[in-house]
Design an enzyme around this catalytic site. Structure first.
Site, PDB file in Angstrom:
ATOM      1  N   HIS A  49       1.025  -1.354  -0.028  1.00 58.63           N
ATOM      2  CA  HIS A  49      -0.033   0.208  -0.353  1.00 58.63           C
ATOM      3  C   HIS A  49       1.002   1.306  -0.062  1.00 58.63           C
ATOM      4  O   HIS A  49       2.075   1.127   0.396  1.00 58.63           O
ATOM      5  CB  HIS A  49      -0.803  -0.030   1.268  1.00 58.63           C
ATOM      6  CG  HIS A  49      -1.976   1.058   1.417  1.00 58.63           C
ATOM      7  ND1 HIS A  49      -1.869   2.395   1.770  1.00 58.63           N
ATOM      8  CD2 HIS A  49      -3.365   0.797   1.164  1.00 58.63           C
ATOM      9  CE1 HIS A  49      -2.893   2.844   1.751  1.00 58.63           C
ATOM     10  NE2 HIS A  49      -3.749   2.259   1.374  1.00 58.63           N
TER      11      HIS A  49
ATOM     12  N   ASP B 130       3.033  -4.712   7.960  1.00 63.84           N
ATOM     13  CA  ASP B 130       1.907  -4.035   8.056  1.00 63.84           C
ATOM     14  C   ASP B 130       0.701  -4.954   7.990  1.00 63.84           C
ATOM     15  O   ASP B 130       0.312  -5.786   6.927  1.00 63.84           O
ATOM     16  CB  ASP B 130       1.637  -3.213   6.503  1.00 63.84           C
ATOM     17  CG  ASP B 130       0.352  -2.652   6.148  1.00 63.84           C
ATOM     18  OD1 ASP B 130      -0.395  -2.857   6.619  1.00 63.84           O
ATOM     19  OD2 ASP B 130       0.409  -1.911   5.046  1.00 63.84           O
TER      20      ASP B 130
ATOM     21  N   GLN C 156      -4.535  -5.575   6.550  1.00 63.79           N
ATOM     22  CA  GLN C 156      -5.471  -6.458   5.862  1.00 63.79           C
ATOM     23  C   GLN C 156      -5.399  -7.910   6.723  1.00 63.79           C
ATOM     24  O   GLN C 156      -6.083  -8.829   6.329  1.00 63.79           O
ATOM     25  CB  GLN C 156      -5.325  -6.717   4.591  1.00 63.79           C
ATOM     26  CG  GLN C 156      -5.265  -5.471   3.668  1.00 63.79           C
ATOM     27  CD  GLN C 156      -6.879  -4.877   3.921  1.00 63.79           C
ATOM     28  OE1 GLN C 156      -7.701  -5.731   3.985  1.00 63.79           O
ATOM     29  NE2 GLN C 156      -7.042  -3.641   3.641  1.00 63.79           N
TER      30      GLN C 156
ATOM     31  N   LYS D 147     -10.762  -1.100  10.331  1.00 65.64           N
ATOM     32  CA  LYS D 147     -10.750  -2.588   9.342  1.00 65.64           C
ATOM     33  C   LYS D 147     -10.995  -3.460  10.277  1.00 65.64           C
ATOM     34  O   LYS D 147     -11.273  -4.616   9.520  1.00 65.64           O
ATOM     35  CB  LYS D 147      -9.538  -2.743   8.731  1.00 65.64           C
ATOM     36  CG  LYS D 147      -9.129  -1.518   7.688  1.00 65.64           C
ATOM     37  CD  LYS D 147      -7.946  -1.618   6.689  1.00 65.64           C
ATOM     38  CE  LYS D 147      -7.159  -0.560   5.940  1.00 65.64           C
ATOM     39  NZ  LYS D 147      -8.040  -0.116   4.846  1.00 65.64           N
TER      40      LYS D 147
ATOM     41  N   CYS E 146      -4.822   2.222  -3.814  1.00 64.77           N
ATOM     42  CA  CYS E 146      -3.641   2.799  -3.163  1.00 64.77           C
ATOM     43  C   CYS E 146      -2.307   1.957  -3.558  1.00 64.77           C
ATOM     44  O   CYS E 146      -1.306   1.746  -2.168  1.00 64.77           O
ATOM     45  CB  CYS E 146      -3.783   3.158  -1.760  1.00 64.77           C
ATOM     46  SG  CYS E 146      -5.013   4.363  -1.460  1.00 64.77           S
TER      47      CYS E 146
HETATM   48  N1  PMP Z   1      -1.709  -0.989   4.412  1.00 65.92           N
HETATM   49  C1  PMP Z   1      -2.855  -1.586   3.924  1.00 65.92           C
HETATM   50  C2  PMP Z   1      -2.397  -3.168   3.299  1.00 65.92           C
HETATM   51  C3  PMP Z   1      -4.085  -1.067   3.961  1.00 65.92           C
HETATM   52  O1  PMP Z   1      -4.837  -2.192   3.292  1.00 65.92           O
HETATM   53  C4  PMP Z   1      -4.381   0.018   4.414  1.00 65.92           C
HETATM   54  C5  PMP Z   1      -5.944   0.697   4.123  1.00 65.92           C
HETATM   55  N2  PMP Z   1      -6.380   0.448   2.783  1.00 65.92           N
HETATM   56  C6  PMP Z   1      -3.486   0.632   5.068  1.00 65.92           C
HETATM   57  C7  PMP Z   1      -2.139   0.134   4.948  1.00 65.92           C
HETATM   58  C8  PMP Z   1      -3.668   2.256   5.414  1.00 65.92           C
HETATM   59  O2  PMP Z   1      -4.539   2.022   6.394  1.00 65.92           O
HETATM   60  P1  PMP Z   1      -5.135   3.434   7.169  1.00 65.92           P
HETATM   61  O3  PMP Z   1      -5.655   4.150   5.977  1.00 65.92           O
HETATM   62  O4  PMP Z   1      -6.188   2.825   8.120  1.00 65.92           O
HETATM   63  O5  PMP Z   1      -3.887   4.174   7.642  1.00 65.92           O
END
Ligand code: PMP
Length: 413
Positions: A129, A206, A209, A232, A371
């Site tokens: 991401h 990270d 997910q 999430k 993203c």
């Molecule tokens: N890493 C991953 C794998 C994600 O899916 C996301 C959110 N789509 C993020 C980071 C960023 O998370 P947040 O917007 O809640 O900070």
């Protein structure tokens, strides 16, 4: 719903817990398949937010008065719940942040104050991401460190043989996701961590997910840092977690200065508080922190193994139904080990056009690059249509998606 599903989970009962699911969108019952972006909230979570403000709202860690102590106890009890959930060794290793992005920025900014510099290397992957790419790029720009990238194969899996070659004594940090939000790939993070540790590098995972879908044990993984977002995992927005090993967090300088994070302040010298407060400057998201614990309790009341098994069933069913319905379907990301995300394209139809028609039919999916532009660059596509399932989704909802897609294809071809 078939009998094997009902044996695992009572989905009808679970759906009753989520008020938002029982509404019509554009005259049709809502089908919510955008769970990888954000999940819906069960009533216990919604009620806990209201209860907090009606009964114990007060600032934490400061007051001797009744409400402040209640709020502090609830906030710290939630930290302990997160500790248990991740199997961290101690609650002081659990830092409350705004979310995954904030957690990663905290680590990047802190390590950037002298712990990573010229000549050092940071490894990320092509599956990341943007929030696990850009903070490291910014750190490299500031410090003179170099960013290296683990490429992916055509199934959307990390090329581990290239990773092995990228690792060296220059590697200071490896930052990869546990599960890809765009493709659903589950990465072999335990192996990734062990390989990095052999070279003396730290690893940040990270887990944005992963925590919504499976049990995570940071000690078993031997992760140095692990982060996720509350929104999430069926909890509030604006709250998240950074787990870090004590000895590393202790060696790291604070990221932000302010109240809460100090031991003593004078104009000559300020000393910092111990963990976790050294990294929690200012009034935290108190209600969010407390209610994150409620969301974790809710997930555990359903059962993490049952959630994973049921979502696997949804993934397999959805994949099979889509393949059977559309001969020119292209699934982007067909990793051997995958969670309940289906990213796809049909023929030459732009995903955005299809997403708009699905919305008219009450179905919420995500379209675009999610993203993760480097993934789209790898597959040479502008984006995908992504259906991501949670445990409150059903096979009949997947059937609705397939029927709606047939209509969209007929209109757009
Ligand atoms: N890493 C991953 C794998 C994600 O899916 C996301 C959110 N789509 C993020 C980071 C960023 O998370 P947040 O917007 O809640 O900070």
């Amino acid at each position: 719903m078939n009998s094997s599903e009902t044996a695992l989970l009572d989905i009808d009962k679970i759906r009753e817990d989520f008020p938002i699911l029982h509404q019509e969108v554009n005259g049709r019952p809502l089908v919510y398949f955008d769970n990888a972006a954000s999940t819906q909230k069960p009533k216990v979570v919604i009620d806990a937010i209201s209860d907090y403000y009606q009964s114990i709202n007060s600032n934490v860690h400061r007051g001797v008065h009744h409400l402040s102590q209640k709020a502090t106890d609830a906030f710290e009890a939630s930290r302990e719940k997160v500790r248990v959930h991740l199997n961290a060794a101690e609650a002081a290793e659990v830092l409350f942040t705004k979310g995954t992005t904030d957690s990663i920025n905290l680590v990047a900014n802190s390590l950037g104050q002298g712990m990573i510099g010229e000549g050092d290397e940071i490894i990320v992957s092509q599956l990341e991401h943007h929030s696990n790419i850009v903070p490291w790029q910014m750190l490299c720009e500031r410090s003179g460190a170099k960013l290296k990238v683990i490429p992916i194969n055509e199934k959307g899996e990390l090329r581990m043989e290239v990773y092995a070659d990228l690792l060296s004594s220059k590697t200071k940090l490896v930052a990869v996701n546990h599960i890809s939000n765009a493709l659903g790939t589950i990465n072999p993070v335990k192996e990734i961590i062990a390989m990095a540790h052999e070279k003396g590098a730290m690893v940040l995972i990270d887990g944005a997910q992963a925590v919504p879908h499976l049990a995570v044990d940071v000690q078993d993984l031997d992760a140095d840092f692990y982060c996720f977002s509350g929104h999430k995992i069926f909890g509030p927005t604006g709250i998240g977690v950074l787990y870090g090993k004590r000895h590393i967090l202790e060696a790291m300088p604070p990221y932000q200065g302010g109240g809460e994070m100090i031991a003593e302040v004078s104009f000559e010298k300020t000393t910092y508080a111990g963990l976790p407060h050294k990294f929690e400057a200012g009034t935290p998201h108190i209600e969010g922190g407390i209610v994150l614990g409620t969301a974790i309790d809710y997930m555990n009341s359903i059962g993490l193994d049952a959630i994973a098994a049921y979502e696997k069933e949804l993934l397999e069913y959805g994949t099979a139904q889509l393949k059977a319905a559309f001969p020119d379907l292209r699934i982007i990301g067909e990793a051997e080990d995958k969670t309940s995300v289906i990213s796809f394209l049909i023929g030459a139809i732009h995903p955005y056009d299809m997403g708009v028609i699905l919305d008219k039919l009450g179905i919420a999916v995500r379209t675009g690059h999610h993203c993760t532009q480097p993934i789209m660059q790898h597959f040479d596509i502008p984006g995908t249509l992504r259906a991501s399932f949670a445990f409150y989704n059903t096979k009949p909802e997947i059937d609705k998606l397939v029927e709606a897609l047939k209509k969209a294809v007929a209109m757009l071809s």
